[in-house]
Design a protein around this motif. Sequence first.
Motif, PDB file in Angstrom:
ATOM      1  N   LEU A  10      23.298 -56.717   1.359  1.00 35.97           N
ATOM      2  CA  LEU A  10      24.198 -57.854   1.175  1.00 35.97           C
ATOM      3  C   LEU A  10      23.649 -59.062   1.930  1.00 35.97           C
ATOM      4  CD1 LEU A  10      26.934 -59.088   0.333  1.00 35.97           C
ATOM      5  CD2 LEU A  10      27.892 -58.135   2.454  1.00 35.97           C
ATOM      6  N   VAL A  11      23.603 -60.190   1.252  1.00 34.58           N
ATOM      7  CA  VAL A  11      23.081 -61.406   1.863  1.00 34.58           C
ATOM      8  C   VAL A  11      23.919 -62.587   1.390  1.00 34.58           C
ATOM      9  CG1 VAL A  11      21.397 -61.770   0.022  1.00 34.58           C
ATOM     10  CG2 VAL A  11      20.978 -62.747   2.287  1.00 34.58           C
ATOM     11  N   LEU A  17      15.738 -61.880   1.383  1.00 31.60           N
ATOM     12  CA  LEU A  17      15.522 -60.439   1.522  1.00 31.60           C
ATOM     13  C   LEU A  17      14.083 -60.135   1.143  1.00 31.60           C
ATOM     14  CD1 LEU A  17      18.651 -58.733  -0.150  1.00 31.60           C
ATOM     15  CD2 LEU A  17      18.046 -58.669   2.279  1.00 31.60           C
ATOM     16  N   ARG A  18      13.613 -59.004   1.629  1.00 30.64           N
ATOM     17  CA  ARG A  18      12.277 -58.531   1.256  1.00 30.64           C
ATOM     18  C   ARG A  18      12.402 -57.108   0.751  1.00 30.64           C
ATOM     19  NH1 ARG A  18       6.789 -59.518   2.132  1.00 30.64           N
ATOM     20  NH2 ARG A  18       5.484 -57.711   2.653  1.00 30.64           N
ATOM     21  N   LEU A  19      12.057 -56.915  -0.507  1.00 33.30           N
ATOM     22  CA  LEU A  19      12.076 -55.594  -1.103  1.00 33.30           C
ATOM     23  C   LEU A  19      10.680 -54.984  -1.040  1.00 33.30           C
ATOM     24  CD1 LEU A  19      14.176 -56.310  -4.329  1.00 33.30           C
ATOM     25  CD2 LEU A  19      14.983 -55.812  -2.010  1.00 33.30           C
ATOM     26  N   SER A  20      10.655 -53.674  -0.872  1.00 32.47           N
ATOM     27  CA  SER A  20       9.382 -52.953  -0.875  1.00 32.47           C
ATOM     28  C   SER A  20       9.512 -51.732  -1.767  1.00 32.47           C
ATOM     29  CB  SER A  20       9.002 -52.521   0.536  1.00 32.47           C
ATOM     30  OG  SER A  20       8.793 -53.635   1.368  1.00 32.47           O
ATOM     31  N   CYS A  21       8.395 -51.330  -2.316  1.00 28.38           N
ATOM     32  CA  CYS A  21       8.366 -50.140  -3.173  1.00 28.38           C
ATOM     33  C   CYS A  21       7.045 -49.440  -2.949  1.00 28.38           C
ATOM     34  CB  CYS A  21       8.525 -50.535  -4.630  1.00 28.38           C
ATOM     35  SG  CYS A  21       8.435 -49.144  -5.782  1.00 28.38           S
ATOM     36  N   ALA A  22       7.118 -48.176  -2.544  1.00 27.74           N
ATOM     37  CA  ALA A  22       5.924 -47.402  -2.251  1.00 27.74           C
ATOM     38  C   ALA A  22       5.802 -46.245  -3.227  1.00 27.74           C
ATOM     39  CB  ALA A  22       5.986 -46.879  -0.826  1.00 27.74           C
ATOM     40  N   VAL A  77       4.234 -52.354  -3.350  1.00 22.76           N
ATOM     41  CA  VAL A  77       4.473 -53.698  -3.866  1.00 22.76           C
ATOM     42  C   VAL A  77       5.695 -54.261  -3.150  1.00 22.76           C
ATOM     43  CG1 VAL A  77       5.877 -52.872  -5.808  1.00 22.76           C
ATOM     44  CG2 VAL A  77       4.766 -55.119  -5.933  1.00 22.76           C
ATOM     45  N   HIS A  78       5.630 -55.551  -2.833  1.00 27.38           N
ATOM     46  CA  HIS A  78       6.717 -56.231  -2.139  1.00 27.38           C
ATOM     47  C   HIS A  78       7.250 -57.361  -3.018  1.00 27.38           C
ATOM     48  CE1 HIS A  78       5.545 -54.156   1.532  1.00 27.38           C
ATOM     49  NE2 HIS A  78       4.306 -54.551   1.316  1.00 27.38           N
ATOM     50  N   LEU A  79       8.519 -57.675  -2.802  1.00 30.27           N
ATOM     51  CA  LEU A  79       9.117 -58.833  -3.450  1.00 30.27           C
ATOM     52  C   LEU A  79       9.904 -59.606  -2.399  1.00 30.27           C
ATOM     53  CD1 LEU A  79       9.477 -60.308  -6.186  1.00 30.27           C
ATOM     54  CD2 LEU A  79      11.677 -59.123  -6.377  1.00 30.27           C
ATOM     55  N   GLN A  80       9.460 -60.804  -2.089  1.00 28.44           N
ATOM     56  CA  GLN A  80      10.158 -61.679  -1.158  1.00 28.44           C
ATOM     57  C   GLN A  80      11.136 -62.537  -1.945  1.00 28.44           C
ATOM     58  OE1 GLN A  80       9.931 -61.852   2.279  1.00 28.44           O
ATOM     59  NE2 GLN A  80      11.623 -63.329   2.178  1.00 28.44           N
ATOM     60  N   LEU A  81      12.409 -62.428  -1.605  1.00 33.48           N
ATOM     61  CA  LEU A  81      13.454 -63.160  -2.302  1.00 33.48           C
ATOM     62  C   LEU A  81      14.008 -64.232  -1.377  1.00 33.48           C
ATOM     63  CD1 LEU A  81      13.511 -60.014  -3.197  1.00 33.48           C
ATOM     64  CD2 LEU A  81      15.659 -60.600  -4.278  1.00 33.48           C
ATOM     65  N   LEU A 115      20.020 -52.103  -4.618  1.00 32.63           N
ATOM     66  CA  LEU A 115      21.035 -53.097  -4.937  1.00 32.63           C
ATOM     67  C   LEU A 115      20.912 -54.318  -4.035  1.00 32.63           C
ATOM     68  CD1 LEU A 115      23.610 -53.959  -6.452  1.00 32.63           C
ATOM     69  CD2 LEU A 115      24.921 -52.703  -4.712  1.00 32.63           C
ATOM     70  N   VAL A 116      20.878 -55.469  -4.661  1.00 36.98           N
ATOM     71  CA  VAL A 116      20.925 -56.739  -3.946  1.00 36.98           C
ATOM     72  C   VAL A 116      22.235 -57.433  -4.315  1.00 36.98           C
ATOM     73  CG1 VAL A 116      19.901 -59.032  -3.719  1.00 36.98           C
ATOM     74  CG2 VAL A 116      18.430 -57.002  -3.859  1.00 36.98           C
TER      75      VAL A 116
END
Length: 120
Positions: A10-11, A17-22, A77-81, A115-116
């Motif tokens: 929650l933001v 936010l920074r999402l990561s996926c390994a 892979v990362h996703l900076q939001l 979930l974002v």
Amino acid sequence: VQLQASGGGLVQPGGSLRLSCAASGSIFRIGAMGWYRQAPGKQRDMVAAVSSIGATNYADFVKGRFSISRDNAKNTVHLQLNSLNPEDTAVYFCCMNICTRRFARYEDYWGKGTLVTVSS
């Protein structure tokens, strides 16, 4: 092969936010990596993608706000939001195009989603 996504939460509007996926398991080589999102009652949309050589592609609705990157050594892979708004609320899924052994075909693998929620 398993993909594990993390970093959702929650933001407040305007936040980041920074999402990561390994990826783990039997991996020979990974091609493109990407992030998709699906809001309640809506279709799954591509958010961002990065090729094996680092070329990036973004959906128009996130250009200038989100940034995708990859760490090949860690199969991540990362996703900076950034500059999040309530319309960004969705489950975010990672996807990787993976070859599990030499001479095998590349196949798409998906994470379970994170979930974002953007809300004040």
